[in-house]
Design a protein around this motif. Structure first.
Motif, PDB file in Angstrom:
ATOM      1  N   MET A 459       0.832  -1.203   0.000  1.00 58.03           N
ATOM      2  CA  MET A 459       0.000   0.000   0.000  1.00 58.03           C
ATOM      3  C   MET A 459       0.865   1.251   0.000  1.00 58.03           C
ATOM      4  O   MET A 459       1.992   1.248   0.485  1.00 58.03           O
ATOM      5  N   TRP A 460       0.309   2.315  -0.551  1.00 63.21           N
ATOM      6  CA  TRP A 460       1.019   3.593  -0.554  1.00 63.21           C
ATOM      7  C   TRP A 460       0.169   4.668   0.094  1.00 63.21           C
ATOM      8  O   TRP A 460      -1.054   4.527   0.183  1.00 63.21           O
ATOM      9  N   LEU A 461       0.829   5.723   0.527  1.00 62.70           N
ATOM     10  CA  LEU A 461       0.111   6.864   1.100  1.00 62.70           C
ATOM     11  C   LEU A 461       0.622   8.139   0.446  1.00 62.70           C
ATOM     12  O   LEU A 461       1.826   8.361   0.350  1.00 62.70           O
ATOM     13  N   ARG A 462      -0.350   8.933  -0.012  1.00 70.82           N
ATOM     14  CA  ARG A 462      -0.004  10.223  -0.615  1.00 70.82           C
ATOM     15  C   ARG A 462      -0.555  11.313   0.294  1.00 70.82           C
ATOM     16  O   ARG A 462      -1.693  11.213   0.765  1.00 70.82           O
ATOM     17  N   LEU A 463       0.249  12.338   0.560  1.00 68.10           N
ATOM     18  CA  LEU A 463      -0.180  13.372   1.500  1.00 68.10           C
ATOM     19  C   LEU A 463      -0.237  14.737   0.831  1.00 68.10           C
ATOM     20  O   LEU A 463       0.683  15.122   0.103  1.00 68.10           O
ATOM     21  N   ARG A 464      -1.356  15.425   1.077  1.00 74.57           N
ATOM     22  CA  ARG A 464      -1.458  16.830   0.646  1.00 74.57           C
ATOM     23  C   ARG A 464      -1.672  17.674   1.893  1.00 74.57           C
ATOM     24  O   ARG A 464      -2.313  17.227   2.839  1.00 74.57           O
ATOM     25  N   ASP A 465      -1.150  18.908   1.876  1.00 77.00           N
ATOM     26  CA  ASP A 465      -1.524  19.831   2.940  1.00 77.00           C
ATOM     27  C   ASP A 465      -1.669  21.215   2.327  1.00 77.00           C
ATOM     28  O   ASP A 465      -1.622  21.359   1.100  1.00 77.00           O
ATOM     29  N   ARG A 466      -1.853  22.217   3.156  1.00 75.51           N
ATOM     30  CA  ARG A 466      -2.155  23.534   2.596  1.00 75.51           C
ATOM     31  C   ARG A 466      -0.970  24.120   1.840  1.00 75.51           C
ATOM     32  O   ARG A 466      -1.119  25.061   1.076  1.00 75.51           O
ATOM     33  N   PHE A 467       0.221  23.572   2.045  1.00 75.09           N
ATOM     34  CA  PHE A 467       1.386  24.121   1.360  1.00 75.09           C
ATOM     35  C   PHE A 467       1.743  23.383   0.076  1.00 75.09           C
ATOM     36  O   PHE A 467       2.285  23.975  -0.838  1.00 75.09           O
ATOM     37  N   ALA A 468       1.508  22.096   0.031  1.00 77.44           N
ATOM     38  CA  ALA A 468       1.973  21.342  -1.140  1.00 77.44           C
ATOM     39  C   ALA A 468       1.311  19.974  -1.209  1.00 77.44           C
ATOM     40  O   ALA A 468       0.788  19.466  -0.212  1.00 77.44           O
ATOM     41  N   ASP A 469       1.349  19.416  -2.409  1.00 79.85           N
ATOM     42  CA  ASP A 469       1.030  18.009  -2.580  1.00 79.85           C
ATOM     43  C   ASP A 469       2.360  17.284  -2.442  1.00 79.85           C
ATOM     44  O   ASP A 469       3.247  17.434  -3.277  1.00 79.85           O
ATOM     45  N   CYS A 470       2.533  16.554  -1.365  1.00 80.79           N
ATOM     46  CA  CYS A 470       3.828  15.905  -1.111  1.00 80.79           C
ATOM     47  C   CYS A 470       4.024  14.677  -1.994  1.00 80.79           C
ATOM     48  O   CYS A 470       5.094  14.084  -1.994  1.00 80.79           O
TER      49      CYS A 470
END
Lengths: 582, 76
Positions: A459-470
């Motif tokens: 499995m993979w995890l992709r993270l977004r936050d208010r500053f960037a799509d990591c």
């Protein structure tokens, strides 16, 4: 084969000519980079039999890598002997036929050794021969055989995910044909290459294999005065430095252009310079010929402190090890200081002649930042690291940690490995050191194999936050141990997101996926390394029980049918549909 | 008398202590001085001394003394 990568790499070298000298040189080259390597060689001109015969010792060896080193003079021996015999159309057919023959053996290799990397090479022919002068002025030609053949290699590579092409023809052009071959060695020992060419080839093959395994440096740190431009900005002023479209200024501009291309390939750039910060940034912001604006740099230390201290700080800010750094400075004394105080940092000798800068950088890039592919995360890497800097500013002003984490507006997207995500998953297993519980390194082929195995969950995890799509920054791999329990083979997060409880959300969702498969228990391992202490406490914190400790390796168990891991309130979780990540 | 650089090359290629290398060292006395070892040594000697043997010489350079003699002739 998966777990063997850290211990021994077996390389098979197949060829139409004698390759013992190449085998020795490749072995030495890889050992310089701490590879434990064993090289299996085919007999002279014996590669077809070795590949075709399923009982050949090649298959008993089960190599991780097969290098099919073919020489144009062997492939097109008939044509070189009778250059006057073939018409224009026939030559294209002959080249295709030769490529199809190679393809046949590549197909066999890929079928019988599905997890093995197969390396092919572009070919070259002697630049001077009986048709020299006539070629291009008549229908007679030899050079187009190699052109057609090499074009076919791209097609073969596209058909197989485990095939890479090593561009040997360009190496020959770079070194010069006369330096590349040694007819004495051919006549006495059936070796095509000169001693020097053997070393160049081994260096290049070594870089290709390190790139394949993701073993490259990450960050290039540059000085400014007389490195990024000519002169001293503090003394000569922004108008007086050498940077422009003519003369020596052009040499520095071209050097900067190459640095900008490295950034596009995923290399982080940073500055370490003794200067007034305002003067230096003024050049990056305002100089009409500057090719690297502020945004190209992930971080900088522009001040009057010693460079070793500044480099240590850069490593801390970017959260990467000093052994990922390469440092460029025109000043030999500064280079020596860094070499002595920070032996992990690679500090190459650097040309004094500005006209040599671009070539020196390209050579450095090929050797220490090699790439065999470029993925979306590479191209956005600098922006990610800069966003991390902005997050730190926010963290400093937020008061409590929880207030800060809530203010990030994090969205975690979690999915199963698929064709889009597998290259990045492999890259993360190869590069991640700190939040990596077991530090197992995998190639794309390894991950593909696991993703296709019903007893393994990737499995993979992709993270977004208010500053960037990591992008994809987390990997979870679990293997079925028995009908009730699964063991976590790999749990890792990129260092960019450590400390945000992203692992809680990841494990919570993974547990739900496993519960859906009827599992009751999940076992996690922590295999300590000098770098992965940040991951030490995760299982205890999430309620796993310590069940075993041997030589520092701890095993932890969670009865997932009884105990749920909570998803932090500040992380919104989305499940990705298969193939959604692009 | 063997040139120290030749002793160094033989010791490096075959992994021998320098003291073990003498004029009689050669294909018959050194394990590893086989056909590949021979080429590796000749290439290393050419690199160290910045010269080039002709192809007809190379098969005969099978002892330290023979190589030294060829070097002396080439360097005259």
């Amino acid at each position: 084969m998966n777990g063997d990568h850290e211990r021994l790499t077996s390389v098979a070298l197949l060829s139409t000519s004698s390759v013992q000298l190449i085998a020795d040189a490749l072995c030495m080259e890889l050992r310089r980079f701490d590879w434990d390597v064993r090289i299996w060689q085919s007999g002279f001109n014996h590669y077809r039999q070795d590949v075709a015969n399923p009982a050949s010792s090649l298959y008993l060896e089960r190599p991780h890598v097969v290098i099919v080193h073919l020489d144009g003079e062997d492939i097109f021996a008939d044509r070189l002997r009778n250059p006057f015999d073939s018409a224009k159309d026939e030559r294209a057919q002959q080249a295709e036929k030769a490529a199809h023959e190679v393809e046949y053996y590549v197909d066999l290799l890929c079928e019988r050794l599905p997890d093995t990397l197969v390396v092919l090479n572009t070919v070259y022919l002697p630049p001077i021969h009986a048709l020299t002068g006539v070629e291009y002025n008549s229908d007679w030609n030899l050079g187009d055989l190699a052109v057609h053949y090499n074009a076919e290699l791209t097609r073969i590579r596209e058909r197989h995910r485990n095939v890479l092409v090593h561009d040997v023809a360009s190496l020959v052009m770079f070194a010069g044909y006369q330096r590349w071959v040694d007819p004495r060695l051919w006549h006495l020992a059936r070796c095509r290459l000169s001693g020097e060419a053997t070393k160049i080839l081994a260096r290049s093959l070594g870089a290709l294999l390190r790139a394949w395994k993701g073993q490259t440096r990450k960050c290039l740190v540059v000085d400014l005065d007389n490195t990024l431009w000519g002169g001293v900005v503090g003394e000569d002023g922004i108008d007086g430095i050498e940077l422009g479209e003519e003369g020596i200024g052009l040499a520095f501009a071209e050097f900067q252009e190459e640095l900008a291309k490295l950034v596009r390939k995923g290399v982080l750039l940073a500055i370490c310079s003794k200067n007034n910060e305002a003067d230096a940034l003024d050049v990056l912001r305002r100089h009409p010929s500057v090719r690297l604006r502020e945004e190209a740099f992930a971080a900088w230390r522009i001040n009057w402190r010693d460079k070793a201290t500044n480099l240590r700080e850069l490593a801390a800010e970017l959260n990467i090890g000093l052994d990922s750094f390469v440092f460029i400075d025109d000043n030999a004394a500064e280079r020596e200081l860094v070499r002595t105080s920070l032996p992990d940092v690679l500090v190459p000798d650097w040309p004094q002649d500005p006209s040599g800068l671009k070539a020196a950088l390209l050579d450095l890039a090929v050797r220490h930042f090699p790439r065999v592919s470029i993925i979306a995360e590479d191209q956005a890497r600098t922006a990610m690291y800069r966003a991390e800097g902005q997050r730190r500013v926010l963290a400093a002003s937020s008061g409590s940690l929880e207030t800060y984490l809530r203010s990030l507006d994090m969205v975690a997207e979690i999915g199963f490995a698929d064709g889009f995500s597998i290259p990045r998953i492999a890259q993360l297993t190869q590069k991640t050191n700190q939040f990596n519980l077991t530090t197992r390194r995998y190639t794309e082929a390894d991950i593909r194999g696991m993703a296709a195995d019903p007893a393994t969950l990737v499995m993979w995890l992709r993270l977004r936050d208010r500053f960037a799509d990591c992008g994809i920054i987390g990997v979870f791999i679990a293997r079925q141990c028995n009908c009730r329990a699964w063991v976590i083979d790999t749990l890792l997060l990129s260092c960019r997101v450590i400390g945000r409880n992203v692992e809680d959300a990841f494990l919570a969702v993974a547990c739900q996926a496993l519960l859906g498969r009827g599992m009751k228990q999940l076992v996690g391992e922590h295999v300590p390394t000098p770098k992965n202490m940040p991951a030490l406490d995760v299982y205890r914190r999430l309620g796993f029980e310590l069940i075993q400790e041997i030589d520092g390796v701890t095993r932890w168990q969670l009865v997932i049918s009884e105990k749920q891991i909570a998803i932090p309130e500040w992380i919104a979780v989305r499940l990705a549909a298969e193939g959604q990540y692009a | 008398m063997l040139d120290a650089r030749l002793v160094g090359a033989i010791s490096e290629i075959f992994g021998l202590p320098r003291d073990d290398v003498n004029p009689k060292s050669g294909r018959d006395t050194i394990i590893g001085w086989d056909s590949v070892g021979h080429l590796k040594l000749i290439l290393r000697v050419e690199e160290v001394f910045r010269l080039r043997f002709v192809s007809t010489q190379i098969p005969g350079l099978v002892s330290a003394a023979a190589i030294q003699e060829a070097l002396d002739r080439l360097q005259k």
